[in-house]
Motif scaffolding. Structure first.
Motif, PDB file in Angstrom:
ATOM      1  N   PHE A   1      15.938   1.971 -22.675  1.00  0.00           N
ATOM      2  CA  PHE A   1      15.892   2.850 -23.701  1.00  0.00           C
ATOM      3  C   PHE A   1      15.147   2.787 -25.060  1.00  0.00           C
ATOM      4  O   PHE A   1      14.960   3.366 -26.009  1.00  0.00           O
ATOM      5  N   ARG A   2      14.202   1.576 -24.979  1.00  0.00           N
ATOM      6  CA  ARG A   2      13.240   1.512 -26.304  1.00  0.00           C
ATOM      7  C   ARG A   2      12.115   2.212 -25.949  1.00  0.00           C
ATOM      8  O   ARG A   2      11.340   2.138 -25.116  1.00  0.00           O
ATOM      9  N   ILE A   3      12.026   3.175 -26.886  1.00  0.00           N
ATOM     10  CA  ILE A   3      10.616   4.081 -26.609  1.00  0.00           C
ATOM     11  C   ILE A   3      10.021   4.085 -28.043  1.00  0.00           C
ATOM     12  O   ILE A   3      10.417   4.742 -29.092  1.00  0.00           O
ATOM     13  N   PHE A   4       8.869   3.818 -27.929  1.00  0.00           N
ATOM     14  CA  PHE A   4       8.007   3.814 -29.301  1.00  0.00           C
ATOM     15  C   PHE A   4       7.865   4.914 -29.878  1.00  0.00           C
ATOM     16  O   PHE A   4       7.358   5.852 -29.094  1.00  0.00           O
ATOM     17  N   ASN A   5       8.040   5.148 -31.062  1.00  0.00           N
ATOM     18  CA  ASN A   5       7.608   6.788 -31.490  1.00  0.00           C
ATOM     19  C   ASN A   5       6.256   6.476 -32.117  1.00  0.00           C
ATOM     20  O   ASN A   5       5.857   5.673 -33.044  1.00  0.00           O
ATOM     21  N   PRO A   6       5.062   7.274 -31.501  1.00  0.00           N
ATOM     22  CA  PRO A   6       3.618   6.673 -32.169  1.00  0.00           C
ATOM     23  C   PRO A   6       3.493   7.130 -33.294  1.00  0.00           C
ATOM     24  O   PRO A   6       2.579   6.613 -33.836  1.00  0.00           O
ATOM     25  N   VAL A   7       4.275   8.043 -33.951  1.00  0.00           N
ATOM     26  CA  VAL A   7       3.962   8.356 -35.344  1.00  0.00           C
ATOM     27  C   VAL A   7       4.423   7.202 -36.304  1.00  0.00           C
ATOM     28  O   VAL A   7       3.891   6.751 -37.071  1.00  0.00           O
ATOM     29  N   THR A   8       5.689   6.913 -36.033  1.00  0.00           N
ATOM     30  CA  THR A   8       6.215   6.007 -36.967  1.00  0.00           C
ATOM     31  C   THR A   8       5.510   4.408 -36.532  1.00  0.00           C
ATOM     32  O   THR A   8       5.376   3.904 -37.821  1.00  0.00           O
ATOM     33  N   GLN A   9       5.010   4.399 -35.472  1.00  0.00           N
ATOM     34  CA  GLN A   9       4.390   3.160 -35.112  1.00  0.00           C
ATOM     35  C   GLN A   9       3.015   3.147 -35.991  1.00  0.00           C
ATOM     36  O   GLN A   9       2.637   2.125 -36.476  1.00  0.00           O
ATOM     37  N   GLY A  10       2.427   4.078 -36.101  1.00  0.00           N
ATOM     38  CA  GLY A  10       1.312   4.327 -36.722  1.00  0.00           C
ATOM     39  C   GLY A  10       1.364   4.132 -38.134  1.00  0.00           C
ATOM     40  O   GLY A  10       0.727   3.445 -38.816  1.00  0.00           O
ATOM     41  N   GLN A  11       2.492   4.559 -38.802  1.00  0.00           N
ATOM     42  CA  GLN A  11       2.810   4.692 -40.016  1.00  0.00           C
ATOM     43  C   GLN A  11       3.057   3.125 -40.510  1.00  0.00           C
ATOM     44  O   GLN A  11       2.780   2.917 -41.623  1.00  0.00           O
ATOM     45  N   LYS A  12       3.778   2.532 -39.721  1.00  0.00           N
ATOM     46  CA  LYS A  12       4.293   0.954 -39.910  1.00  0.00           C
ATOM     47  C   LYS A  12       2.962   0.206 -39.951  1.00  0.00           C
ATOM     48  O   LYS A  12       2.970  -0.646 -40.779  1.00  0.00           O
ATOM     49  N   PHE A  13       2.116   0.219 -38.900  1.00  0.00           N
ATOM     50  CA  PHE A  13       1.308  -0.782 -38.610  1.00  0.00           C
ATOM     51  C   PHE A  13      -0.138  -0.425 -38.934  1.00  0.00           C
ATOM     52  O   PHE A  13      -0.958  -1.396 -39.026  1.00  0.00           O
ATOM     53  N   ASP A  14      -0.565   0.835 -39.475  1.00  0.00           N
ATOM     54  CA  ASP A  14      -1.787   1.127 -39.758  1.00  0.00           C
ATOM     55  C   ASP A  14      -1.470   1.943 -41.033  1.00  0.00           C
ATOM     56  O   ASP A  14      -1.982   3.424 -41.003  1.00  0.00           O
ATOM     57  N   ALA A  15      -0.722   1.593 -41.985  1.00  0.00           N
ATOM     58  CA  ALA A  15      -0.175   2.441 -43.010  1.00  0.00           C
ATOM     59  C   ALA A  15      -1.285   3.223 -44.036  1.00  0.00           C
ATOM     60  O   ALA A  15      -1.337   4.125 -44.557  1.00  0.00           O
ATOM     61  N   ASP A  16      -2.553   2.212 -44.107  1.00  0.00           N
ATOM     62  CA  ASP A  16      -3.610   2.842 -44.890  1.00  0.00           C
ATOM     63  C   ASP A  16      -4.676   3.711 -43.775  1.00  0.00           C
ATOM     64  O   ASP A  16      -5.551   4.171 -44.325  1.00  0.00           O
TER      65      ASP A  16
END
Length: 490
Positions: free
Chosen positions: A408-423
């Motif tokens: 059931f772990r499904i990465f949200n590509p938007v929040t992953q981008g916001q977290k790890f590529d914040a700038d």
């Protein structure tokens, strides 16, 4: 049958030893080379480009790296007075031909542990032994030989954490051996020209953006740079794709241009002298342990190369979606962090590890496309494509592996981008059409107001695609599909 030293009658003092290079393209810390040199006899270094067996072939990007790594190895051998003999065709036939040409009575090699290669080598070693040829194999690619790290019941570990604990508890640092100063080799042996193998692309040459310096010297330089610049911030920095905090050693390790023990010992030494913290080193060594874990799993469960470790996943209703697969392969999904990763892969032959997880989750969860499609694409486009790691990592993301992420772990590509590529540095480098989109909207440009997109010079559907799926709906679809998988005990 495993390859190992066998007892034969003493060979003539001048009978050469054949040193069969495979994925151990280095002269330092090379167990097979050390054994050949210790014989005191002439050494015949050979690389055979196997085109006639059932062993799975390398992908196109890996062949690019192989070409340059062989050039570097040949130069290093030439400096020591020995040519690298190149042969192409069926590995067994070519090796037998070289034995006949040289009168060699001993063959040494560092072992390959993938299922097809292991079966080929075991059969060959058996046949050579019957014919009086001493065939010796060594572990020159992993921290521990697969099959030697077992649980209390004598079975292979299926969960990483106890495997790592056992691996570190049962292995000891070996003595690292320097490259020999001189290698005596018989003269006049025929060799093919590496250029004739055409391992690198030409028409068109899609490798012009590939990164890294193949070869042993390139591996040492990459490791030195990592010790100086990346290891001190490894725990946190390794998850930020815009930073240079990863080791970039994956291709060097895959082709054996540097031994994993040299890497572990070098990292531990840095902690010992106080240039980095012990926590950073422990995390890095654990990642090398994961590499071993993958190899040990595939060795114990060879069917993983073709199908899921967990057989119940054979019932999962994967989707056929050629358009979605193509959008994913070409970096046109409409999700910036996914597209940045896939474009980095195509351009450089490499992708940041965090982004590999994001793009893999997108394929198997958002698009519900079989993980084997992703594994095949990575196998062909990664310069570091390694069968065990590739298969294990894809199955980890898909939830069907031995020590897998929860289904059931499904990465949200938007929040992953916001977290790890914040700038947004990573996305803006690889998706330049979004260069002017503000950080607030960068990872989900379809949510930006029209005036923001207009000011950024972006028209969705023309300059950058709309998302190929709605993530929220795709997530529910994936969960519904995964719930249909019959699980043990259910």
């Amino acid at each position: 049958m495993e390859i190992g030293p066998v007892t034969t009658s003493a060979p003539p003092n001048d009978a050469p030893v054949i040193l069969w290079f495979r994925r151990d393209l280095r002269l330092s810390d090379n167990p097979a080379l050390s054994r050949a040199m210790s014989s005191g006899r002439p050494v015949v270094p050979v690389y055979i480009h196997d085109e006639g067996s059932q062993v799975r072939r390398s992908g196109a990007a890996s062949l690019w790296w192989l070409d340059r790594s062989l050039r570097a190895l040949a130069a290093d051998l030439t400096d020591r007075g020995a040519p690298l003999i190149l042969r192409r065709g069926n590995a067994e036939a070519k090796l037998r031909g070289l034995i006949a040409e040289t009168g060699a009575t001993t063959v040494v090699m560092n072992r390959l542990f993938e299922p097809d290669a292991r079966e080929r080598d075991a059969a060959l070693a058996h046949d050579l032994k019957v014919e009086g040829i001493d065939c010796q194999g060594f572990n020159g690619t992993l921290l521990a030989t697969p099959g030697t790290v077992l649980n209390g019941s004598g079975r292979p570990y299926r969960v990483f954490t106890p495997f790592l604990k056992a691996l570190l508890a049962t292995t000891t640092e070996p003595t690292l051996s320097p490259a020999p100063n001189r290698i005596v080799c018989p003269q006049g042996l025929a060799s093919e020209r590496l250029a004739d193998w055409v391992l690198s692309p030409t028409q068109p040459d899609w490798s012009t953006g590939f990164e890294g310096v193949p070869g042993e010297a390139g591996a040492v330089a990459a490791f030195t740079a990592f010790l100086d610049e990346g290891l001190a911030d490894y725990c946190d920095g390794r998850d930020i794709p815009a930073r240079s905090a990863t080791s970039r050693l994956s291709a060097h390790l895959h082709f054996g241009e540097i031994s994993p023990w040299r890497v572990v010992i070098g990292a531990r030494r840095a902690a010992h002298v106080g240039t980095v913290s012990a926590d950073e080193v422990s995390k890095f060594v654990a990642e090398l342990g994961w590499r071993d874990f993958s190899a040990h799993l595939l060795h114990a469960f060879p069917y993983m190369a073709e199908r899921a470790f967990r057989p119940e996943f054979g019932t999962l209703p994967w989707r056929s979606d050629p358009g979605g697969l193509k959008a994913w392969q070409t970096g046109q999904t409409g999700f910036p962090i996914v597209d940045a990763g896939m474009r980095q892969l195509w351009t450089t032959g490499w992708m940041h590890n965090r982004v590999r997880m994001i793009v893999a989750s997108f394929l198997v969860k958002d698009l519900l496309i079989d993980w084997r499609e992703g594994e095949a694409w990575f196998r062909d486009t990664l310069v570091d494509a390694d069968l065990a790691s590739n298969v294990q990592n894809w199955q980890w993301v898909a939830g069907c592996g031995a020590d897998a992420a929860p289904y059931f772990r499904i990465f949200n590509p938007v929040t992953q981008g916001q977290k790890f590529d914040a700038d947004g540095r990573y996305v803006r480098r690889w998706v330049p059409e979004l260069q002017a989109v503000p950080d607030r909207w960068l990872q989900a440009p379809w949510t930006a107001p029209d005036e923001v997109l207009l000011q950024a010079g972006i028209e969705l559907g023309r300059d950058y695609p709309f998302p190929v799926v709605d993530h929220a709906a795709a997530r529910l679809r994936a969960l519904d599909a995964l719930k249909t998988v019959s699980r043990p005990g259910s």
